[in-house]
Structures are given as C-alpha cells and as structure tokens.
Design a protein around this motif. Structure first.
Motif, PDB file in Angstrom:
ATOM      1  N   THR A   1      35.688  40.224 -92.175  1.00  0.00           N
ATOM      2  CA  THR A   1      35.483  40.593 -93.559  1.00  0.00           C
ATOM      3  C   THR A   1      35.723  41.969 -93.556  1.00  0.00           C
ATOM      4  OG1 THR A   1      33.014  41.003 -93.199  1.00  0.00           O
ATOM      5  CG2 THR A   1      33.591  38.692 -93.922  1.00  0.00           C
ATOM      6  N   THR A   2      35.695  42.402 -94.751  1.00  0.00           N
ATOM      7  CA  THR A   2      36.050  43.934 -95.184  1.00  0.00           C
ATOM      8  C   THR A   2      34.610  44.514 -94.898  1.00  0.00           C
ATOM      9  OG1 THR A   2      35.232  43.302 -97.522  1.00  0.00           O
ATOM     10  CG2 THR A   2      37.661  43.398 -96.804  1.00  0.00           C
TER      11      THR A   2
ATOM     12  N   TRP B   1      36.722  46.241 -89.352  1.00  0.00           N
ATOM     13  CA  TRP B   1      37.426  46.578 -90.539  1.00  0.00           C
ATOM     14  C   TRP B   1      37.913  48.114 -90.505  1.00  0.00           C
ATOM     15  CZ3 TRP B   1      40.087  45.022 -94.742  1.00  0.00           C
ATOM     16  CH2 TRP B   1      40.287  45.883 -95.744  1.00  0.00           C
TER      17      TRP B   1
ATOM     18  N   GLY C   1      46.040  38.031 -84.530  1.00  0.00           N
ATOM     19  CA  GLY C   1      45.467  36.992 -85.295  1.00  0.00           C
ATOM     20  C   GLY C   1      44.356  37.207 -85.918  1.00  0.00           C
ATOM     21  N   VAL C   2      43.830  38.239 -86.433  1.00  0.00           N
ATOM     22  CA  VAL C   2      42.813  38.605 -87.330  1.00  0.00           C
ATOM     23  C   VAL C   2      43.133  38.675 -88.929  1.00  0.00           C
ATOM     24  CG1 VAL C   2      40.390  39.826 -87.689  1.00  0.00           C
ATOM     25  CG2 VAL C   2      41.416  39.636 -85.335  1.00  0.00           C
ATOM     26  N   GLU C   3      42.471  37.937 -89.605  1.00  0.00           N
ATOM     27  CA  GLU C   3      42.748  38.017 -91.135  1.00  0.00           C
ATOM     28  C   GLU C   3      41.566  38.559 -91.827  1.00  0.00           C
ATOM     29  OE1 GLU C   3      43.665  34.989 -94.682  1.00  0.00           O
ATOM     30  OE2 GLU C   3      44.346  34.558 -92.892  1.00  0.00           O
ATOM     31  N   PHE C   4      41.421  39.532 -92.723  1.00  0.00           N
ATOM     32  CA  PHE C   4      40.377  40.139 -93.154  1.00  0.00           C
ATOM     33  C   PHE C   4      40.318  39.438 -94.743  1.00  0.00           C
ATOM     34  CE2 PHE C   4      40.713  43.075 -89.863  1.00  0.00           C
ATOM     35  CZ  PHE C   4      39.668  43.584 -89.307  1.00  0.00           C
ATOM     36  N   VAL C   5      39.073  39.007 -95.008  1.00  0.00           N
ATOM     37  CA  VAL C   5      38.777  38.847 -96.453  1.00  0.00           C
ATOM     38  C   VAL C   5      37.635  39.565 -96.990  1.00  0.00           C
ATOM     39  CG1 VAL C   5      39.483  36.385 -96.170  1.00  0.00           C
ATOM     40  CG2 VAL C   5      37.008  37.031 -95.640  1.00  0.00           C
TER      41      VAL C   5
ATOM     42  N   THR D   1      42.297  28.018 -87.846  1.00  0.00           N
ATOM     43  CA  THR D   1      41.221  28.902 -87.782  1.00  0.00           C
ATOM     44  C   THR D   1      40.324  28.601 -86.511  1.00  0.00           C
ATOM     45  OG1 THR D   1      41.117  29.685 -90.037  1.00  0.00           O
ATOM     46  CG2 THR D   1      39.376  30.416 -88.658  1.00  0.00           C
TER      47      THR D   1
ATOM     48  N   ALA E   1      41.071  31.301 -97.012  1.00  0.00           N
ATOM     49  CA  ALA E   1      41.419  31.774 -95.532  1.00  0.00           C
ATOM     50  C   ALA E   1      41.007  31.057 -94.593  1.00  0.00           C
ATOM     51  CB  ALA E   1      40.788  33.153 -95.085  1.00  0.00           C
TER      52      ALA E   1
ATOM     53  N   LYS F   1      43.444  32.038 -84.897  1.00  0.00           N
ATOM     54  CA  LYS F   1      43.089  32.686 -85.888  1.00  0.00           C
ATOM     55  C   LYS F   1      41.574  33.065 -86.053  1.00  0.00           C
ATOM     56  CE  LYS F   1      43.383  32.521 -90.819  1.00  0.00           C
ATOM     57  NZ  LYS F   1      43.967  31.644 -92.111  1.00  0.00           N
TER      58      LYS F   1
ATOM     59  N   VAL G   1      38.923  35.066 -88.413  1.00  0.00           N
ATOM     60  CA  VAL G   1      38.682  35.481 -89.849  1.00  0.00           C
ATOM     61  C   VAL G   1      37.601  36.363 -90.046  1.00  0.00           C
ATOM     62  CG1 VAL G   1      38.053  35.016 -92.429  1.00  0.00           C
ATOM     63  CG2 VAL G   1      39.742  33.424 -91.157  1.00  0.00           C
TER      64      VAL G   1
END
Length: 375
Positions: A118-119, A134, A148-152, A168, A163, A114, A116
């Motif tokens: 950012t916006t 983004w 596997g990328v999660e944006f916060v 991660t 997150a 994973k 993480v």
C-alpha cells in the motif's frame, strides 16, 4: 569515530528505568518514543532483566535445530496469544527479517509471485521488505529491488479488490501505519482485504511490527478489527529492546513455507526476555491500560491544543499529532526545554510511542510541554 548511517543526537543515554531515560550528565528524560515502541513494559523491567540474566548464566546460545526450554516456551506463548489459528512460529532478529520471511513463506505456499502493498506503507530495509515499502527515499539508492510488487491506495477497498487476483501471493499491510504518518483505517477496509485474499487464495500478511504487543490497546491491532491474517509479523517491543522478531503463520502457510533459516533464530537469551515480556503484558493487563491512557492523552491534546494542531489520530498509545510547524522543531524543543523524548513520522507529524506503563501524570506533562511550545 567509525560509526555511520545513523545521525547521532547530542544526548548520550547511559541508563533507563521504567518510563525514563538518563543521560551522561544525569538528566532524566521522559521517554515518549520508546525507541520506536521497543520497550512496552518500560526500560529494564526487573522481571525481564532477571529472565535474561538467568538464561545468560546457563546458556548464551545454541542454534535453533537443538531444542531449548526458553525457545520452546516462547513458541508456545506466541502461539497461545497470537490471533486466531496463526500459531506456527518462526523466530528471527528484527521486524524486517520477520517480513522477509512472511513474503518468502507466502510465495512458497501459494506458488505465486505478485505482492500487493500500500501507499505510505513501511515494511523494512532489506531488499524484499524494502521493495514492499512505499517511499522512494528509502529505495532509490538500492534499486533494482525484488520485483513483483504492486502498490494500491491505503484505505481504498475497491483498489485492493481490483489488485488482488489469482496471481497474487500476498497482500502485506499495516493495520495502522506508523512510519507513513500514523494513518488508521476502519474495520470495514481490513475485512475487505481479508475477503479479497481469501477469495483469491492469496495470503494476508498483517505487519504488526509496531502496532502489536498492546500498542494500540489490544494485544494485536488485528484483534481490534476482528481480522485473523494468514501471517502476522511482530518485533520491536517483543524482547523489551533485545533484538528479536517473529512470523506467526496459519497451518496452510507453514506446511508449504519452503526452505528458510537464520543462524540466530530464537537465541535462548532473547527468547527468555521475550517470553517474560509477553507474560508481563498479559498478567498486568497492559494492553487495556494502553487503551485507557491513549484515550486520556488524545482527549487532553484535543481539548487543550485542538486549535494549535491540524489533526490528532491513532489508537491506544500509538498517536500522531499533525503540527502546523515542522515536527523536528517541536521534537527539539521538547527535548531541550522540557526533557521529553519523542519521534517524528514524516515532516509534520509528531509520533508518540511511550512505554505502555505511563500514567496520567506523564501524559499531563507532555501536554503541558506541547502547549508551552506551540503557544
């Protein structure tokens, strides 16, 4: 013509010197874009030119498996000036490659997948770095990308803490967003990211492709915030315009970095140019000069144009001016009417990334031109 991808501007640049560029008609332009921060010590700095030329005459290329004086010297210089103990160096050819390497190294060292991000973040255009970028406009034509990328939300420490978990591998983040609109964050936020990654065993990847090398008034923007990442990436101005990038890692990342390679990793000519660029930056105190000039320029914009713009933000000589009309219209008028070149950061933000050796007279000229355009 057979070129494509880039939309060419109607100015044919033939040479550069210091803070100026010259076109085929002999027009002198004040360069306040530095080709996206690629000439920190100015165009064609004599010492950098001499170092590259001298190396070119001795040895143009040898693959990185063979030790070479120019490359070894650059390894040592980067390790010495890097943040904290991030002193293991991987050399490549661009910022996006430096970020690709960072993501691979983090996954290998942690055994996790994973990522993480950012916006509004921008980390490059190859498939892995693009997956952590983004904006959909950069990604849509090329999907599916690496997973596997999660944006916060950028700047939200609670979202980041939620997150980042035991799955991660890395958080990749810009300490001051460039392409996303010149968006700064406070020290508390970056330190919260540092704590979250350290607690979970994830790697903190600081993308300093645009912010590093004195651009924000410190050698690295992470120095401003007293944060030592596990991995730092740099490129842009490292070779004074020659193509080179670097991924700096702490020991625990380097020990388990996995299999990686690049044919042109740390070529002798670009290594010589990069080593001399770093030497000039440090010897002449250019990061501190960038801080002084940035404060002066932003102060002038605020005092004279405060009512004409929506916002002024940034650090050092990485400055965003959010305008009330389209940024591209302002840029066009700057170039055509005032012989000043600058950059956009989205549709409404004027991005100023001049060579770090500008003086007050250059800042005054830009403010005078902006005032004439906006009023």
């Amino acid at each position: 013509m057979t070129g494509f991808v880039f939309s060419e501007k109607p100015i044919r640049i033939e040479r550069g010197e210091g803070v100026h560029l010259y076109d085929s008609a002999g027009t002198e332009y004040l360069d306040f874009g530095a080709s996206y921060a690629c000439t920190p010590v100015g165009h064609c700095h004599p010492e950098v030119v001499d170092a590259a030329t001298s190396q070119l005459e001795r040895l143009m290329y040898v693959q990185a498996s063979y030790p070479n004086d120019a490359r070894d010297a650059l390894y040592e210089t980067l390790a010495d000036c890097g943040p904290g103990d991030a002193d293991y160096v991987w050399l490549c050819n661009s910022g996006t490659e430096a970020n690709e390497a960072a993501l691979k190294f983090a996954r290998s060292a942690t055994g996790r997948q994973k990522i993480v991000a950012t916006t509004r973040g921008f980390h490059g255009r190859t498939m892995g770095a693009l997956a952590a970028t983004w904006k959909d406009k950069y990604k849509k034509p090329f999907e599916p990308l690496a997973g596997g990328v999660e944006f916060v939300e950028y700047g939200d420490p609670d979202a980041m803490r939620e997150a980042v978990d035991e799955e991660t591998a890395a958080v990749i983040i810009e300490p001051l967003q460039g392409e996303g609109g010149i968006n700064p964050v406070d020290t508390g936020y970056l330190q919260a990211v540092r704590v979250a990654t350290a607690t979970s065993g994830a790697a903190m990847v600081m993308d300093e492709i645009q912010t590093g090398l004195g651009r924000t008034g410190h050698m690295w923007a992470s120095d401003r915030h007293d944060v030592v990442p596990d991995i730092l990436t740099t490129a842009k101005g490292l070779g004074s315009g020659l193509p080179i990038g670097a991924t700096l890692c702490r020991e625990w990342i380097a020990e388990e970095s996995g299999d990686h390679g690049s044919t042109f990793s740390g070529g002798p000519v670009v290594s010589a140019a990069a080593g001399t660029t770093l030497e000039v930056l440090q010897r002449e105190g250019i990061p501190a000069h960038a801080a002084e000039m940035g404060d002066y320029l932003m102060g002038k914009v605020e005092s004279r144009l405060g009512d004409e713009v929506r916002d002024i933000r940034g650090h050092g000589l990485m400055i965003g001016i959010e305008v009330k009309r389209g940024a591209n219209r302002v840029l066009r008028d700057l170039a055509i009417e005032h012989d000043i070149l600058a950059l956009p950061a989205g549709r409404t933000v004027l991005r100023l990334l001049p060579p770090l050796v500008i003086e007050r007279e250059h800042a005054d000229r830009v403010v005078d031109a902006l005032e004439a355009i906006m009023r």
